[in-house]
Motif scaffolding. Structure first.
Motif, PDB file in Angstrom:
ATOM      1  N   GLN A 158       4.861  -4.817 -10.330  1.00  0.00           N
ATOM      2  CA  GLN A 158       4.825  -3.358 -10.311  1.00  0.00           C
ATOM      3  C   GLN A 158       5.985  -2.805  -9.490  1.00  0.00           C
ATOM      4  O   GLN A 158       6.404  -3.391  -8.494  1.00  0.00           O
ATOM      5  N   TRP A 185     -12.081  -2.613 -15.809  1.00  0.00           N
ATOM      6  CA  TRP A 185     -11.257  -3.020 -14.669  1.00  0.00           C
ATOM      7  C   TRP A 185     -11.602  -4.436 -14.233  1.00  0.00           C
ATOM      8  O   TRP A 185     -10.699  -5.255 -13.985  1.00  0.00           O
ATOM      9  N   VAL A 235     -11.825   3.122  -1.549  1.00  0.00           N
ATOM     10  CA  VAL A 235     -10.493   3.307  -2.138  1.00  0.00           C
ATOM     11  C   VAL A 235     -10.482   2.825  -3.580  1.00  0.00           C
ATOM     12  O   VAL A 235      -9.930   3.482  -4.469  1.00  0.00           O
ATOM     13  N   GLN A 236     -11.114   1.664  -3.840  1.00  0.00           N
ATOM     14  CA  GLN A 236     -11.150   1.150  -5.204  1.00  0.00           C
ATOM     15  C   GLN A 236     -11.893   2.107  -6.125  1.00  0.00           C
ATOM     16  O   GLN A 236     -11.488   2.329  -7.268  1.00  0.00           O
ATOM     17  N   THR A 246      -4.372   8.164   3.919  1.00  0.00           N
ATOM     18  CA  THR A 246      -5.202   7.951   2.735  1.00  0.00           C
ATOM     19  C   THR A 246      -4.440   7.069   1.767  1.00  0.00           C
ATOM     20  O   THR A 246      -3.279   7.365   1.443  1.00  0.00           O
ATOM     21  N   GLN A 247      -5.058   5.997   1.308  1.00  0.00           N
ATOM     22  CA  GLN A 247      -4.374   5.110   0.370  1.00  0.00           C
ATOM     23  C   GLN A 247      -4.344   5.723  -1.019  1.00  0.00           C
ATOM     24  O   GLN A 247      -5.366   6.125  -1.569  1.00  0.00           O
ATOM     25  N   LEU A 248      -3.151   5.794  -1.600  1.00  0.00           N
ATOM     26  CA  LEU A 248      -2.979   6.328  -2.940  1.00  0.00           C
ATOM     27  C   LEU A 248      -3.006   5.235  -3.996  1.00  0.00           C
ATOM     28  O   LEU A 248      -3.502   5.440  -5.101  1.00  0.00           O
ATOM     29  N   ASN A 249      -2.436   4.102  -3.652  1.00  0.00           N
ATOM     30  CA  ASN A 249      -2.330   3.029  -4.646  1.00  0.00           C
ATOM     31  C   ASN A 249      -2.077   1.703  -3.929  1.00  0.00           C
ATOM     32  O   ASN A 249      -1.644   1.674  -2.773  1.00  0.00           O
ATOM     33  N   GLN A 269       0.846  -1.190   0.000  1.00  0.00           N
ATOM     34  CA  GLN A 269       0.000   0.000   0.000  1.00  0.00           C
ATOM     35  C   GLN A 269       0.883   1.242   0.000  1.00  0.00           C
ATOM     36  O   GLN A 269       1.852   1.324   0.771  1.00  0.00           O
ATOM     37  N   ALA A 304     -12.056   5.344  -5.806  1.00  0.00           N
ATOM     38  CA  ALA A 304     -11.169   6.487  -6.052  1.00  0.00           C
ATOM     39  C   ALA A 304     -10.114   6.147  -7.096  1.00  0.00           C
ATOM     40  O   ALA A 304      -9.773   6.975  -7.951  1.00  0.00           O
ATOM     41  N   GLN A 305      -9.586   4.909  -7.058  1.00  0.00           N
ATOM     42  CA  GLN A 305      -8.576   4.507  -8.025  1.00  0.00           C
ATOM     43  C   GLN A 305      -9.155   4.434  -9.439  1.00  0.00           C
ATOM     44  O   GLN A 305      -8.420   4.558 -10.416  1.00  0.00           O
ATOM     45  N   LEU A 306     -10.460   4.242  -9.541  1.00  0.00           N
ATOM     46  CA  LEU A 306     -11.115   4.197 -10.851  1.00  0.00           C
ATOM     47  C   LEU A 306     -11.708   5.546 -11.242  1.00  0.00           C
ATOM     48  O   LEU A 306     -12.364   5.662 -12.281  1.00  0.00           O
TER      49      LEU A 306
END
Length: 218
Positions: A80, A157, A178-179, A71-74, A60, A181-183
């Motif tokens: 990766q 996705w 969080v997912q 806050t999770q960014l990725n 994370q 936000a990533q999308l």
């Protein structure tokens, strides 16, 4: 030990244009790290000591919040890499990195890696080529995402994740918020689109697991 995992870390975007001899030179520098679930690899603001490739598990990337939370960014999975920009800039780590589960990493230490690049112009050019190709791919992905509506983004996705998931069952390793936000969508939009796909009989959702039942590429 780095040689044992060469087939994994050498597939990271930064290394994809290197030949066998160049991979071996980088491999002589690689250090293997293992982390327990919840263990912190580095904190935001610490001096960058290298960049990393996830070999197994999940990392994370978290940004400290003003209220003391994070806050999770990725979320990074095997293959990766991360912290390359901080390494080349000679900067601090911009985020905190923490293992979500038992995780194995390949670390490329900053000082000897930069010394290697300075000593080998061909290797340096090959890595610039890799960076350019990766940047082009990311730009294309961003343009594709922008061209899709939120429903199409979610379907794409899910389709991509299901191709890598055993039995077409996706495990959400982060919260739905969080997912979403990533999308690039609101949590309510994410949940609404999931419900629509469930009603259409294309997916089944059980807690943090999403089972793909239909063809999402149609």
């Amino acid at each position: 030990m780095a040689t044992r995992y060469q087939g994994l870390w050498s597939k990271a975007p930064l290394f994809r244009t290197l030949d066998a001899a160049q991979i071996a030179r980088v491999g002589a520098l690689v250090e293997i790290r293992s982390l327990d679930p919840g263990q912190t690899l580095f904190l935001a603001g610490e001096p960058c000591t290298g960049f990393f490739v996830v070999l197994d598990g999940a990392i994370q990337l978290l940004r400290p919040a003003e209220d003391g939370g994070e806050t999770q960014l990725n979320l990074l999975r095997p293959g990766q890499s991360f912290a390359e920009a901080a390494l080349f800039a000679g900067a601090e780590f911009p985020a905190t990195a923490r293992a979500l589960e038992p995780t194995l990493l390949a670390k490329v230490p900053r000082v000897p890696f930069l010394a290697l690049l300075r000593s080998d112009a061909e290797l340096c050019l090959r890595m610039l080529e890799s960076l350019a190709a990766w940047h082009h791919r990311l730009t294309f992905q961003i343009q594709t995402l922008r061209a899709q509506d939120t429903a199409g983004r979610l379907r794409s996705w899910l389709a991509e994740e299901s191709r890598r998931a055993p039995n077409r069952e996706i495990l959400l390793r982060v919260s739905k918020k969080v997912q979403a936000a990533q999308l690039g969508m609101a949590p309510e939009t994410f949940s609404r689109h999931l419900r629509q796909l469930m009603d259409a009989g294309q997916i089944a959702v059980e807690g943090s697991r999403i089972r793909i039942l239909g063809n999402l590429d149609e």
